[in-house]
Design a protein around this motif. Structure first.
Motif, mmCIF file in Angstrom:
data_model
loop_
_atom_site.group_PDB
_atom_site.id
_atom_site.type_symbol
_atom_site.label_atom_id
_atom_site.label_comp_id
_atom_site.label_asym_id
_atom_site.label_seq_id
_atom_site.Cartn_x
_atom_site.Cartn_y
_atom_site.Cartn_z
ATOM 1 N N LEU A 107 0.822 -1.209 0.000
ATOM 2 C CA LEU A 107 0.000 0.000 0.000
ATOM 3 C C LEU A 107 0.861 1.265 0.000
ATOM 4 O O LEU A 107 0.468 2.295 -0.555
ATOM 5 C CB LEU A 107 -0.936 -0.015 1.209
ATOM 6 N N PHE A 130 1.697 1.738 -3.503
ATOM 7 C CA PHE A 130 0.553 1.714 -4.408
ATOM 8 C C PHE A 130 0.577 2.926 -5.334
ATOM 9 O O PHE A 130 0.612 4.069 -4.897
ATOM 10 C CB PHE A 130 -0.746 1.701 -3.590
ATOM 11 N N TYR A 135 1.324 -0.144 -10.410
ATOM 12 C CA TYR A 135 0.805 -1.429 -9.972
ATOM 13 C C TYR A 135 -0.711 -1.448 -9.815
ATOM 14 O O TYR A 135 -1.315 -2.508 -9.812
ATOM 15 C CB TYR A 135 1.435 -1.827 -8.624
ATOM 16 N N GLY A 136 -1.342 -0.298 -9.637
ATOM 17 C CA GLY A 136 -2.750 -0.324 -9.282
ATOM 18 C C GLY A 136 -3.598 0.766 -9.862
ATOM 19 O O GLY A 136 -4.427 1.331 -9.161
ATOM 20 N N LEU A 190 -7.606 -4.709 -6.724
ATOM 21 C CA LEU A 190 -6.493 -4.467 -5.810
ATOM 22 C C LEU A 190 -5.663 -5.727 -5.598
ATOM 23 O O LEU A 190 -4.435 -5.666 -5.497
ATOM 24 C CB LEU A 190 -7.027 -3.954 -4.473
ATOM 25 N N TRP A 196 2.554 -6.571 -8.181
ATOM 26 C CA TRP A 196 3.602 -5.996 -7.318
ATOM 27 C C TRP A 196 4.531 -7.091 -6.797
ATOM 28 O O TRP A 196 5.751 -6.931 -6.769
ATOM 29 C CB TRP A 196 2.923 -5.256 -6.179
#
Length: 266
Positions: free
Chosen positions: A182, A185, A189-190, A205, A212
């Motif tokens: 996180l 993040f 990656y997201g 997610l 990741w």
């Protein structure tokens, strides 16, 4: 210890993480032993002591405590934390043993003469998990931390025991890997599309976590087995946990938030 002492100990150990920190009521056997040592309770068997406490207090007493606490509007910790901790203990035992007879095992742990029904569970424990989330978010405005079980749906396969299950899915070392993900993040990656379905957003997610981890990042064997495994229930539970870690539910008085995602129903 009696039920009141257990409630106070659980509140001190699990519900005092601090502003914008994730709260896990992960009352596994190992965590209860850690609580016992950390608070110097002097219990020879914390799990058995908890079982005796909830058995003596009785399930019906727990429901009456909830009614009185709700009516009073008290800001003090909920009086049924020991019962929720008991549900976590039983879910972990059943999960580790690869068993699914939760209601039978839980009824035995509570010392009930007859099996707890799903309807009785939903009217009590299910509602108490939701009340605990609201107590953290609304009554204390996140100052004691924010819940990690809020996104569990009201219906479906993960709804009934979904709350305690999210609390045993990962261990402390696994959650540190989530923190690292996180913290990194980003769009790399997201990149988040516009999603109106909570589960779809959570699964997105999980996919970002998988990408990741496939790079230069190491994961604990437990967390890797979840994201690379075939258990849909585990993946969905992880998805809901990730959503809760990203939801922006801080107080309006907070200027910043470490959580960056807001799901809006359309």
């Amino acid at each position: 210890m009696d039920i009141d002492v257990w409630n106070a100990a659980l509140a001190t150990w699990f519900l005092s993480e601090g502003p914008r920190q994730p709260v896990y009521l992960s009352a596994t056997a190992a965590e209860l032993h850690r609580l016992n040592d950390g608070l110097k309770l002097g219990l020879s068997d914390p799990v058995e002591d908890l079982r005796v406490a909830v058995t003596r207090a009785t399930y019906s007493y727990g429901t009456r405590l909830h009614w009185e606490w709700s009516r009073s509007g008290s800001k003090s910790h909920p009086p049924w934390l020991a019962f929720l901790a008991a549900s976590v203990v039983v879910v972990e035992e059943q999960t580790e043993a690869r068993k699914t007879e939760f209601y039978i095992a839980f009824s035995n742990f509570l010392g009930l003469a007859k099996r707890l029904t799903q309807e009785e569970y939903e009217d009590s424990f299910f509602a108490w998990w939701i009340s605990l989330a609201r107590w953290l978010e609304n009554t204390h405005e996140g100052r004691r931390g924010f819940p990690t079980w809020r996104s569990i749906p009201e219906k479906g396969p993960r709804s009934v025991i979904g709350h305690p299950y999210t609390q045993v899915l990962l261990r402390r070392e696994d959650r540190r890997d989530l923190d690292a993900f996180l913290a990194d993040f980003s769009t790399e990656y997201g990149d988040l599309p516009e999603l109106t379905n909570r589960l779809e957003a959570g699964l997105h997610l999980v996919g970002a976590l998988r990408r990741w981890a496939s790079g230069r990042h190491m994961l604990t064997s437990r967390l890797r087995s979840i994201i690379e495994g075939s258990s849909e229930s585990n993946i969905e539970s992880l998805a809901y946990m990730l959503l809760d870690r990203l939801f922006d539910q801080t107080s309006e008085n907070e200027e910043t938030s470490v959580r960056r995602l807001q799901i809006v129903s359309v």
